[in-house]
Design a protein around this motif. Structure first.
Motif, mmCIF file in Angstrom:
data_model
loop_
_atom_site.group_PDB
_atom_site.id
_atom_site.type_symbol
_atom_site.label_atom_id
_atom_site.label_comp_id
_atom_site.label_asym_id
_atom_site.label_seq_id
_atom_site.Cartn_x
_atom_site.Cartn_y
_atom_site.Cartn_z
ATOM 1 N N PHE A 159 0.847 -1.188 0.000
ATOM 2 C CA PHE A 159 0.000 0.000 0.000
ATOM 3 C C PHE A 159 0.883 1.238 0.000
ATOM 4 O O PHE A 159 1.778 1.383 0.840
ATOM 5 C CB PHE A 159 -0.912 0.011 1.225
ATOM 6 C CG PHE A 159 -1.829 1.206 1.277
ATOM 7 C CD1 PHE A 159 -2.773 1.414 0.290
ATOM 8 C CD2 PHE A 159 -1.730 2.129 2.310
ATOM 9 C CE1 PHE A 159 -3.621 2.513 0.326
ATOM 10 C CE2 PHE A 159 -2.571 3.233 2.363
ATOM 11 C CZ PHE A 159 -3.515 3.427 1.362
ATOM 12 N N ARG B 196 -13.792 -0.436 -0.782
ATOM 13 C CA ARG B 196 -13.507 -1.795 -0.319
ATOM 14 C C ARG B 196 -12.789 -2.549 -1.433
ATOM 15 O O ARG B 196 -12.792 -2.096 -2.580
ATOM 16 C CB ARG B 196 -14.795 -2.508 0.084
ATOM 17 C CG ARG B 196 -15.800 -2.628 -1.024
ATOM 18 C CD ARG B 196 -17.090 -3.277 -0.538
ATOM 19 N NE ARG B 196 -17.785 -2.415 0.405
ATOM 20 C CZ ARG B 196 -18.658 -1.479 0.032
ATOM 21 N NH1 ARG B 196 -18.920 -1.281 -1.255
ATOM 22 N NH2 ARG B 196 -19.264 -0.729 0.914
ATOM 23 N N LYS C 116 -5.957 -6.070 -0.017
ATOM 24 C CA LYS C 116 -6.199 -6.398 1.382
ATOM 25 C C LYS C 116 -7.216 -5.443 2.017
ATOM 26 O O LYS C 116 -7.195 -4.235 1.771
ATOM 27 C CB LYS C 116 -4.888 -6.343 2.173
ATOM 28 C CG LYS C 116 -3.727 -7.090 1.513
ATOM 29 C CD LYS C 116 -4.042 -8.547 1.209
ATOM 30 C CE LYS C 116 -2.840 -9.256 0.592
ATOM 31 N NZ LYS C 116 -3.147 -10.654 0.192
ATOM 32 N N VAL C 117 -8.067 -5.998 2.854
ATOM 33 C CA VAL C 117 -9.107 -5.206 3.526
ATOM 34 C C VAL C 117 -8.495 -4.064 4.329
ATOM 35 O O VAL C 117 -9.074 -2.973 4.430
ATOM 36 C CB VAL C 117 -9.955 -6.112 4.440
ATOM 37 C CG1 VAL C 117 -10.955 -5.288 5.243
ATOM 38 C CG2 VAL C 117 -10.684 -7.171 3.619
ATOM 39 N N SER C 118 -7.313 -4.286 4.881
ATOM 40 C CA SER C 118 -6.679 -3.280 5.740
ATOM 41 C C SER C 118 -6.313 -2.002 4.987
ATOM 42 O O SER C 118 -6.061 -0.968 5.612
ATOM 43 C CB SER C 118 -5.420 -3.862 6.385
ATOM 44 O OG SER C 118 -4.489 -4.277 5.396
ATOM 45 N N TYR C 119 -6.270 -2.046 3.654
ATOM 46 C CA TYR C 119 -5.920 -0.862 2.871
ATOM 47 C C TYR C 119 -7.080 0.133 2.763
ATOM 48 O O TYR C 119 -6.867 1.287 2.388
ATOM 49 C CB TYR C 119 -5.514 -1.253 1.449
ATOM 50 C CG TYR C 119 -4.313 -2.161 1.331
ATOM 51 C CD1 TYR C 119 -3.334 -2.212 2.312
ATOM 52 C CD2 TYR C 119 -4.158 -2.975 0.207
ATOM 53 C CE1 TYR C 119 -2.234 -3.044 2.186
ATOM 54 C CE2 TYR C 119 -3.059 -3.802 0.064
ATOM 55 C CZ TYR C 119 -2.098 -3.842 1.055
ATOM 56 O OH TYR C 119 -1.012 -4.666 0.913
ATOM 57 N N TYR C 120 -8.283 -0.302 3.056
ATOM 58 C CA TYR C 120 -9.484 0.484 2.774
ATOM 59 C C TYR C 120 -10.133 0.994 4.051
ATOM 60 O O TYR C 120 -9.946 0.410 5.117
ATOM 61 C CB TYR C 120 -10.486 -0.384 1.998
ATOM 62 C CG TYR C 120 -9.957 -0.883 0.684
ATOM 63 C CD1 TYR C 120 -10.225 -0.215 -0.504
ATOM 64 C CD2 TYR C 120 -9.172 -2.037 0.628
ATOM 65 C CE1 TYR C 120 -9.735 -0.680 -1.717
ATOM 66 C CE2 TYR C 120 -8.676 -2.506 -0.580
ATOM 67 C CZ TYR C 120 -8.959 -1.828 -1.745
ATOM 68 O OH TYR C 120 -8.466 -2.286 -2.940
#
Length: 248
Positions: free
Chosen positions: A38, A96, A126-130
């Protein structure tokens, strides 16, 4: 969308997600990976000292009306130097991963959806990026997926699985354009200067990410079905000569 077609696409989406880890492992020697990075802010300007052509000779550009992954595969088939050196733009969701493409009841087709149907891209988002800011502070951000495997044909060909010898590994740069920006009365320009500045920063980021990771061949998107994304032409320098091809 007819129910049989919707169910078919739902099946393809589920199977693509399910099989992606095995596909990545199968092509690991070609650089395939589910890892990604990211990029939370704009990268520094490129160093002109590293530019192989300080006089700014234009790089070759080809404009084609074709699926982005089909364009990338053709580029790599015709030019041996492109293998391992292709980066392509994903007009990404900023809310997302892939906009939850595999959960859409209507399964409308956007550019990011098409990429996810045909490759292992989704596993790298990855979910953590959003979420990622769409405009304003922090919006010049993106995701670099270095080893995405294209293992299916385009949707027009029912996403049939490609023979191993026709599969290709590419890098994908995921950046979201300003979403539903206000336009001038003639519809030809962005109404707000701040939206234009944000867009230019995003375009700079795409070029800088490609150069930072040493990519010499770019597939850029100039049209995105189903979303009112506005991308404008921009001139940018690279650390090395790049051959650019634009796919829809």
């Amino acid at each position: 969308m007819p129910v049989p077609l919707r169910r078919r696409r739902e099946f393809i989406a589920r199977e693509t997600v399910r099989r992606s880890p095995a596909i990545v492992a199968e092509h690991s020697k070609q650089g395939a990976t589910a890892l990604s990075t990211f990029i939370p802010e704009q990268l520094p300007p490129l160093d002109q000292v590293d530019c192989p052509d300080p006089f700014g000779t234009p790089v070759p550009v080809e404009v084609v009306n074709a699926d982005a992954f089909v364009t990338a595969r053709k580029m790599m088939y015709l030019d041996e130097e492109a293998n391992g050196n292709v980066a392509m733009l994903n007009l990404a969701s900023d809310i997302r991963p892939a906009g939850s493409w595999h959960e859409h009841s209507a399964l409308e087709i956007r550019q990011e959806d098409s990429l996810c149907y045909s490759s292992t891209l989704y596993t790298t988002l990855k979910v953590s990026y959003y979420p990622i800011p769409n405009v304003g502070e922090g919006s010049a951000a993106g995701i670099y997926s270095p080893g995405v495997v294209i293992f299916r044909d385009q949707l027009e060909n029912a996403c049939t699985e490609l023979p191993i010898e026709q599969r290709r590994v590419v890098s994908v740069i995921s950046v979201a354009a300003p979403r539903w920006p206000a336009l001038t009365d003639d519809g030809m320009s962005l109404r707000r200067r701040t939206d234009l500045d944000d867009l230019r920063d995003k375009i700079r980021l795409v070029y800088r990410m490609a150069a930072y990771y040493g990519k010499t061949h770019l597939v850029l998107v100039v049209r995105c079905y189903g979303m009112r994304h506005v991308w404008m032409s921009a001139r940018a320098s690279s650390q090395r000569d790049a051959r650019c091809s634009f796919g829809s």
